[in-house]
Design a protein around this motif. Structure first.
Motif, PDB file in Angstrom:
ATOM      1  N   VAL A  18       0.840  -1.202   0.000  1.00 47.19           N
ATOM      2  CA  VAL A  18       0.000   0.000   0.000  1.00 47.19           C
ATOM      3  C   VAL A  18       0.878   1.257   0.000  1.00 47.19           C
ATOM      4  CG1 VAL A  18      -1.662   1.325   1.383  1.00 47.19           C
ATOM      5  CG2 VAL A  18      -1.972  -1.135   1.060  1.00 47.19           C
ATOM      6  N   TYR A  19       1.940   1.245   0.800  1.00 48.55           N
ATOM      7  CA  TYR A  19       2.861   2.380   0.849  1.00 48.55           C
ATOM      8  C   TYR A  19       3.512   2.606  -0.519  1.00 48.55           C
ATOM      9  CZ  TYR A  19       7.081   5.028   1.870  1.00 48.55           C
ATOM     10  OH  TYR A  19       8.082   5.958   1.848  1.00 48.55           O
ATOM     11  N   LEU A  20       3.935   1.529  -1.175  1.00 52.74           N
ATOM     12  CA  LEU A  20       4.552   1.667  -2.494  1.00 52.74           C
ATOM     13  C   LEU A  20       3.572   2.212  -3.521  1.00 52.74           C
ATOM     14  CD1 LEU A  20       6.802  -1.507  -2.814  1.00 52.74           C
ATOM     15  CD2 LEU A  20       7.515   0.849  -2.439  1.00 52.74           C
ATOM     16  N   LYS A  21       2.313   1.781  -3.470  1.00 58.81           N
ATOM     17  CA  LYS A  21       1.307   2.296  -4.403  1.00 58.81           C
ATOM     18  C   LYS A  21       1.089   3.794  -4.180  1.00 58.81           C
ATOM     19  CE  LYS A  21      -2.259  -0.195  -5.689  1.00 58.81           C
ATOM     20  NZ  LYS A  21      -2.118  -0.536  -7.074  1.00 58.81           N
ATOM     21  N   LEU A  22       1.098   4.233  -2.936  1.00 53.33           N
ATOM     22  CA  LEU A  22       0.965   5.660  -2.647  1.00 53.33           C
ATOM     23  C   LEU A  22       2.168   6.443  -3.174  1.00 53.33           C
ATOM     24  CD1 LEU A  22      -0.497   5.573   0.973  1.00 53.33           C
ATOM     25  CD2 LEU A  22      -1.676   6.232  -1.124  1.00 53.33           C
ATOM     26  N   GLU A  23       3.362   5.898  -3.005  1.00 58.36           N
ATOM     27  CA  GLU A  23       4.561   6.560  -3.506  1.00 58.36           C
ATOM     28  C   GLU A  23       4.536   6.655  -5.029  1.00 58.36           C
ATOM     29  OE1 GLU A  23       7.283   8.071  -2.078  1.00 58.36           O
ATOM     30  OE2 GLU A  23       6.100   7.961  -0.238  1.00 58.36           O
ATOM     31  N   ILE A  24       4.068   5.612  -5.693  1.00 54.93           N
ATOM     32  CA  ILE A  24       3.979   5.622  -7.150  1.00 54.93           C
ATOM     33  C   ILE A  24       2.993   6.686  -7.614  1.00 54.93           C
ATOM     34  CG2 ILE A  24       3.147   4.281  -9.124  1.00 54.93           C
ATOM     35  CD1 ILE A  24       4.442   1.820  -7.812  1.00 54.93           C
ATOM     36  N   SER A  25       1.881   6.823  -6.935  1.00 55.18           N
ATOM     37  CA  SER A  25       0.911   7.848  -7.336  1.00 55.18           C
ATOM     38  C   SER A  25       1.484   9.249  -7.140  1.00 55.18           C
ATOM     39  CB  SER A  25      -0.401   7.679  -6.584  1.00 55.18           C
ATOM     40  OG  SER A  25      -0.219   7.965  -5.214  1.00 55.18           O
ATOM     41  N   VAL A  26       2.254   9.457  -6.081  1.00 47.07           N
ATOM     42  CA  VAL A  26       2.899  10.754  -5.864  1.00 47.07           C
ATOM     43  C   VAL A  26       3.903  11.025  -6.982  1.00 47.07           C
ATOM     44  CG1 VAL A  26       4.499  11.996  -4.356  1.00 47.07           C
ATOM     45  CG2 VAL A  26       2.549  10.805  -3.377  1.00 47.07           C
ATOM     46  N   LEU A  27       4.670  10.012  -7.368  1.00 46.16           N
ATOM     47  CA  LEU A  27       5.642  10.181  -8.445  1.00 46.16           C
ATOM     48  C   LEU A  27       4.955  10.494  -9.778  1.00 46.16           C
ATOM     49  CD1 LEU A  27       8.212   7.370  -7.606  1.00 46.16           C
ATOM     50  CD2 LEU A  27       8.542   9.832  -7.404  1.00 46.16           C
ATOM     51  N   HIS A  28       3.818   9.855 -10.034  1.00 46.09           N
ATOM     52  CA  HIS A  28       3.074  10.145 -11.262  1.00 46.09           C
ATOM     53  C   HIS A  28       2.581  11.584 -11.287  1.00 46.09           C
ATOM     54  CE1 HIS A  28       2.994   6.415 -13.483  1.00 46.09           C
ATOM     55  NE2 HIS A  28       2.724   5.749 -12.375  1.00 46.09           N
ATOM     56  N   ARG A  29       2.098  12.061 -10.155  1.00 49.07           N
ATOM     57  CA  ARG A  29       1.630  13.449 -10.086  1.00 49.07           C
ATOM     58  C   ARG A  29       2.792  14.415 -10.321  1.00 49.07           C
ATOM     59  NH1 ARG A  29      -0.531  13.863  -4.754  1.00 49.07           N
ATOM     60  NH2 ARG A  29      -0.810  11.639  -4.588  1.00 49.07           N
ATOM     61  N   ASN A  30       3.944  14.134  -9.701  1.00 46.31           N
ATOM     62  CA  ASN A  30       5.109  14.996  -9.885  1.00 46.31           C
ATOM     63  C   ASN A  30       5.584  14.971 -11.334  1.00 46.31           C
ATOM     64  OD1 ASN A  30       5.115  15.752  -7.233  1.00 46.31           O
ATOM     65  ND2 ASN A  30       6.672  14.285  -6.602  1.00 46.31           N
ATOM     66  N   GLN A  31       5.535  13.804 -11.955  1.00 46.47           N
ATOM     67  CA  GLN A  31       5.937  13.694 -13.354  1.00 46.47           C
ATOM     68  C   GLN A  31       5.009  14.510 -14.246  1.00 46.47           C
ATOM     69  OE1 GLN A  31       5.580   9.799 -15.046  1.00 46.47           O
ATOM     70  NE2 GLN A  31       6.892  10.282 -16.783  1.00 46.47           N
ATOM     71  N   ALA A  32       3.722  14.450 -13.979  1.00 46.68           N
ATOM     72  CA  ALA A  32       2.760  15.229 -14.777  1.00 46.68           C
ATOM     73  C   ALA A  32       3.015  16.727 -14.614  1.00 46.68           C
ATOM     74  CB  ALA A  32       1.340  14.878 -14.362  1.00 46.68           C
ATOM     75  N   LYS A  33       3.324  17.170 -13.403  1.00 44.79           N
ATOM     76  CA  LYS A  33       3.621  18.578 -13.171  1.00 44.79           C
ATOM     77  C   LYS A  33       4.877  18.997 -13.927  1.00 44.79           C
ATOM     78  CE  LYS A  33       1.665  18.877  -8.523  1.00 44.79           C
ATOM     79  NZ  LYS A  33       2.001  19.025  -7.091  1.00 44.79           N
ATOM     80  N   LEU A  34       5.916  18.148 -13.882  1.00 47.08           N
ATOM     81  CA  LEU A  34       7.154  18.478 -14.564  1.00 47.08           C
ATOM     82  C   LEU A  34       6.976  18.496 -16.083  1.00 47.08           C
ATOM     83  CD1 LEU A  34       9.758  16.506 -12.437  1.00 47.08           C
ATOM     84  CD2 LEU A  34       9.496  18.969 -12.593  1.00 47.08           C
ATOM     85  N   MET A  35       6.174  17.574 -16.611  1.00 48.38           N
ATOM     86  CA  MET A  35       5.915  17.562 -18.051  1.00 48.38           C
ATOM     87  C   MET A  35       5.179  18.829 -18.468  1.00 48.38           C
ATOM     88  SD  MET A  35       5.079  13.538 -18.734  1.00 48.38           S
ATOM     89  CE  MET A  35       4.164  13.882 -20.190  1.00 48.38           C
ATOM     90  N   ASP A  36       4.210  19.251 -17.677  1.00 49.91           N
ATOM     91  CA  ASP A  36       3.474  20.481 -17.975  1.00 49.91           C
ATOM     92  C   ASP A  36       4.404  21.686 -17.933  1.00 49.91           C
ATOM     93  OD1 ASP A  36       1.109  22.004 -18.489  1.00 49.91           O
ATOM     94  OD2 ASP A  36       1.150  22.604 -16.364  1.00 49.91           O
ATOM     95  N   LEU A  37       5.272  21.720 -16.934  1.00 49.42           N
ATOM     96  CA  LEU A  37       6.222  22.816 -16.814  1.00 49.42           C
ATOM     97  C   LEU A  37       7.172  22.834 -18.003  1.00 49.42           C
ATOM     98  CD1 LEU A  37       7.322  25.080 -14.979  1.00 49.42           C
ATOM     99  CD2 LEU A  37       8.838  23.371 -13.985  1.00 49.42           C
ATOM    100  N   LEU A  38       7.642  21.675 -18.433  1.00 51.93           N
ATOM    101  CA  LEU A  38       8.543  21.595 -19.582  1.00 51.93           C
ATOM    102  C   LEU A  38       7.842  22.033 -20.861  1.00 51.93           C
ATOM    103  CD1 LEU A  38      11.291  20.737 -20.745  1.00 51.93           C
ATOM    104  CD2 LEU A  38      10.337  18.458 -21.021  1.00 51.93           C
ATOM    105  N   GLN A  39       6.594  21.628 -21.046  1.00 55.04           N
ATOM    106  CA  GLN A  39       5.857  22.034 -22.241  1.00 55.04           C
ATOM    107  C   GLN A  39       5.652  23.546 -22.272  1.00 55.04           C
ATOM    108  OE1 GLN A  39       2.327  19.674 -22.151  1.00 55.04           O
ATOM    109  NE2 GLN A  39       3.297  17.893 -23.105  1.00 55.04           N
ATOM    110  N   ARG A  40       5.335  24.120 -21.123  1.00 50.88           N
ATOM    111  CA  ARG A  40       5.165  25.578 -21.076  1.00 50.88           C
ATOM    112  C   ARG A  40       6.474  26.289 -21.378  1.00 50.88           C
ATOM    113  NH1 ARG A  40       3.254  27.174 -15.727  1.00 50.88           N
ATOM    114  NH2 ARG A  40       3.238  25.012 -15.101  1.00 50.88           N
ATOM    115  N   HIS A  41       7.576  25.751 -20.848  1.00 54.37           N
ATOM    116  CA  HIS A  41       8.889  26.356 -21.089  1.00 54.37           C
ATOM    117  C   HIS A  41       9.252  26.271 -22.570  1.00 54.37           C
ATOM    118  CE1 HIS A  41      12.930  27.688 -20.245  1.00 54.37           C
ATOM    119  NE2 HIS A  41      13.413  26.628 -20.891  1.00 54.37           N
ATOM    120  N   VAL A  42       9.000  25.125 -23.201  1.00 53.90           N
ATOM    121  CA  VAL A  42       9.293  24.974 -24.628  1.00 53.90           C
ATOM    122  C   VAL A  42       8.442  25.929 -25.446  1.00 53.90           C
ATOM    123  CG1 VAL A  42       9.066  23.379 -26.580  1.00 53.90           C
ATOM    124  CG2 VAL A  42      10.156  22.613 -24.481  1.00 53.90           C
ATOM    125  N   LYS A  43       7.172  26.095 -25.085  1.00 57.09           N
ATOM    126  CA  LYS A  43       6.306  27.035 -25.808  1.00 57.09           C
ATOM    127  C   LYS A  43       6.807  28.461 -25.662  1.00 57.09           C
ATOM    128  CE  LYS A  43       1.917  24.660 -26.118  1.00 57.09           C
ATOM    129  NZ  LYS A  43       0.509  24.656 -25.716  1.00 57.09           N
TER     130      LYS A  43
END
Length: 86
Positions: A18-43
């Protein structure tokens, strides 16, 4: 006593999963934020530049544009070659 130890071990394993699944979901959220930030920077960096093939190769198989080769003479195949007789 053995059943009690097995139950404790199974419970710890379940909590760990359960702890690992929670950590994975946090990592996915952080990855989505970083991808959005990178796309905005490229634009922002390429917003005033006309770029046609910048993102073409990112994560996809590159498809080349069709080239007109109708002007090229076709060579005869191996069956049409004359044989040398000596």
């Amino acid at each position: 006593m053995t059943e009690f130890i097995l139950c404790i071990a199974a419970g710890c394993l379940l909590l760990w999963v359960v702890y690992l699944k929670l950590e994975i979901s946090v990592l996915h959220r952080n990855q989505a934020k970083l991808m959005d930030l990178l796309q905005r920077h490229v634009k922002e960096m390429t917003g005033d530049v006309e770029v046609t093939t910048f993102l073409r190769g990112w994560g996809k198989k590159v498809k080349l544009e069709a080239v007109d080769t109708s002007w090229v003479q076709k060579r005869p195949g191996p069956a049409a070659r004359p044989t040398k007789s000596g």
